[in-house]
Motif scaffolding. Sequence first.
Motif, PDB file in Angstrom:
ATOM      1  N   ALA A  42       0.930  -1.296  -0.124  1.00  0.00           N
ATOM      2  CA  ALA A  42       0.012   0.048  -0.067  1.00  0.00           C
ATOM      3  C   ALA A  42       0.928   1.242  -0.060  1.00  0.00           C
ATOM      4  O   ALA A  42       0.700   2.204  -0.765  1.00  0.00           O
ATOM      5  CB  ALA A  42      -0.869  -0.166   1.006  1.00  0.00           C
ATOM      6  N   ALA A  43       1.813   1.174   0.885  1.00  0.00           N
ATOM      7  CA  ALA A  43       3.031   2.553   1.020  1.00  0.00           C
ATOM      8  C   ALA A  43       3.449   2.761  -0.457  1.00  0.00           C
ATOM      9  O   ALA A  43       3.718   3.670  -0.634  1.00  0.00           O
ATOM     10  CB  ALA A  43       3.822   2.392   2.024  1.00  0.00           C
ATOM     11  N   ALA A  44       3.700   1.570  -1.047  1.00  0.00           N
ATOM     12  CA  ALA A  44       4.300   1.576  -2.494  1.00  0.00           C
ATOM     13  C   ALA A  44       3.335   2.076  -3.690  1.00  0.00           C
ATOM     14  O   ALA A  44       3.786   2.451  -4.820  1.00  0.00           O
ATOM     15  CB  ALA A  44       5.081   0.181  -2.767  1.00  0.00           C
ATOM     16  N   GLY A  45       2.282   2.487  -3.244  1.00  0.00           N
ATOM     17  CA  GLY A  45       0.907   2.639  -4.255  1.00  0.00           C
ATOM     18  C   GLY A  45       0.390   1.680  -5.020  1.00  0.00           C
ATOM     19  O   GLY A  45      -0.140   1.959  -6.071  1.00  0.00           O
ATOM     20  N   LEU A  46       0.543   0.385  -4.710  1.00  0.00           N
ATOM     21  CA  LEU A  46       0.014  -0.683  -5.316  1.00  0.00           C
ATOM     22  C   LEU A  46      -1.416  -0.894  -5.026  1.00  0.00           C
ATOM     23  O   LEU A  46      -2.105  -1.503  -6.052  1.00  0.00           O
ATOM     24  CB  LEU A  46       0.740  -2.024  -4.921  1.00  0.00           C
ATOM     25  N   GLY A  47      -2.275  -0.347  -4.107  1.00  0.00           N
ATOM     26  CA  GLY A  47      -3.448  -0.381  -4.042  1.00  0.00           C
ATOM     27  C   GLY A  47      -3.924   0.177  -2.754  1.00  0.00           C
ATOM     28  O   GLY A  47      -3.375   0.609  -1.953  1.00  0.00           O
ATOM     29  N   ILE A  48      -4.990  -0.453  -2.282  1.00  0.00           N
ATOM     30  CA  ILE A  48      -5.740  -0.307  -1.028  1.00  0.00           C
ATOM     31  C   ILE A  48      -5.733  -1.290  -0.184  1.00  0.00           C
ATOM     32  O   ILE A  48      -6.005  -2.347  -0.493  1.00  0.00           O
ATOM     33  CB  ILE A  48      -7.125   0.195  -1.109  1.00  0.00           C
ATOM     34  N   ALA A  49      -5.311  -1.230   1.104  1.00  0.00           N
ATOM     35  CA  ALA A  49      -5.462  -2.190   1.853  1.00  0.00           C
ATOM     36  C   ALA A  49      -6.167  -2.098   3.140  1.00  0.00           C
ATOM     37  O   ALA A  49      -6.165  -0.985   3.822  1.00  0.00           O
ATOM     38  CB  ALA A  49      -4.049  -2.754   2.526  1.00  0.00           C
ATOM     39  N   LEU A  50      -6.880  -3.002   3.756  1.00  0.00           N
ATOM     40  CA  LEU A  50      -7.559  -2.931   5.106  1.00  0.00           C
ATOM     41  C   LEU A  50      -6.675  -3.651   5.955  1.00  0.00           C
ATOM     42  O   LEU A  50      -6.394  -4.889   6.122  1.00  0.00           O
ATOM     43  CB  LEU A  50      -8.847  -3.728   5.059  1.00  0.00           C
TER      44      LEU A  50
END
Length: 107
Positions: A42-50
Amino acid sequence: MQLLLATEPGCAYRDLFERQLSALEPVEFMEFGTTEAAKRAAAAGLGIALLPEVTVATELAESSLVRLFWKPPFALRTQLAWRSGKRLPAHARLFVEQARRLVCEQG
């Protein structure tokens, strides 16, 4: 559309989240073996994480991750348990103390 990042199936919060989303439409996740891996993706910008708030507190404070304001339609409880009558080693007692402190701070 953002990619959804998640830990492997069997993780309680992932399973609850997936059930909620799949009621709307089929959902696919990019799966990671650990919460830490999903957080880094998520921090690398790959997507959204719960992710549990306690696991991203530092990243939120540093602004390397941002919170999406969303109220989950489910509640999740975590419990600590150990064998009755068993004296915990120092490192386990420290873990329990820190967990209690975090719960009190967030409560």
